[in-house]
Design an enzyme around this catalytic site. Sequence first.
Site, short mmCIF file in Angstrom:
data_model
loop_
_atom_site.label_atom_id
_atom_site.label_comp_id
_atom_site.label_asym_id
_atom_site.label_seq_id
_atom_site.Cartn_x
_atom_site.Cartn_y
_atom_site.Cartn_z
CB THR A 91 -21.52 -24.92 11.92
OG1 THR A 91 -20.75 -23.73 12.10
CG2 THR A 91 -22.83 -24.57 11.23
CE LYS A 122 -19.87 -46.26 -5.15
NZ LYS A 122 -21.20 -46.75 -4.84
CG HIS A 175 -21.41 -19.28 8.84
ND1 HIS A 175 -22.47 -20.13 9.18
CD2 HIS A 175 -20.35 -19.74 9.55
CE1 HIS A 175 -22.04 -21.03 10.03
NE2 HIS A 175 -20.75 -20.83 10.26
#
Length: 360
Positions: free
Chosen positions: A90, A118, A172
């Site tokens: 993909t 972070k 999908h």
Amino acid sequence: MAKEPELRNLDWQTFQEMSTSEKGEYFTVNDKPHHVLNAQQFTRPQLDRLCELATKTRTISKTREGALFIQDLLCEKRAMLYFSQPSSRTFLSFYAACQIVGLKPAEVRDTSTSSELKGESPEDSVRTFSSYFDVIIMRHPKGGFADRIAWMLSQTERAIPVINAGSGKDQHPTQALLDIYTLHRSFDQAGGIENRDIAFVGDLARGRTVRSLAQLLTLYPGGKQYFVAPDSLQIGDDILNILDQAGVEHEVTGDFKSTIPKVDAVYMTRIQDEWDKAHESKDIDTSGFKFTAAHLDLLRDDAIIMHPLPRRDEIAPDVDKDPRAMYWRQVRNGMWVRAALLLSIFERDRDIDAYFDSLQ
Ligand code: CP
């Protein structure tokens, strides 16, 4: 032409509570896909058009002049490929599709190298991408996350298209598009996809490609769908209910061998044990759900074998050389249908028509 409703006019609660098919009309602009978030959003005319466009695009691309023409169509645009789940086909087929249509691709594949490490939220990451890019193509482990991102961006001044390249266990949609395109190419000269029977085999409980394709096939009347799996990996009732509502005949069975001769397409899938909580898949007997060379004699001469890939051992490698094995062609079809999708989203499809007509 009636104006489509706009996502930005919905609050998150209302959008979230809509059914998948109700959401679809909010993903469309000028009767073409803008966001691509679920398989049910596509209409039959849109699917027919994408298949036609994919074939025209690959035909034009055969010459250097044609390839350069297509590369110019979206050369002013940039794409972010945000894949926080593993992918080969993909990711790479979208990357190659971007190159075909001239979109400049960039990627984030490992969030430990982005500021998510972070503590930045994925939502803020994507909002940042939207400042730099014109489309976001994303794969994420959380079901519904691409919906959330499309809605979130719709509330900003950079409401760029979002393409779901795989979300959780649920959807999908672009795999379903390439599967439809493969069926279209396989049966185009023999009456098309309608009235075709298909057997889905393997891990149907967790295979998002099967869920998306089974739903898209409701747009092609007359075919029967067989779901062939061990009990613990069988297709969910939600999909069977959708088929019932659409009047699609279906059968749930554990008998692979007797199903093979009945169908026009056998769609194999692998065990999706990445979703296991405690290695429970290893206790499931899947030995009766593998396609071996011995099964080729059972398959009709005009039938095909499909697989979204990657595979493990559910199709023996010596099946690959049989002309009915279509899975490596599926891989290539994916690149072309994704190129067609990008051209359609950015409304350059008419340029493809005009160039193609000039070749006739
Ligand atoms: N078919 C498919 O989605 O393959 P990847 O996981 O390699 O992208």
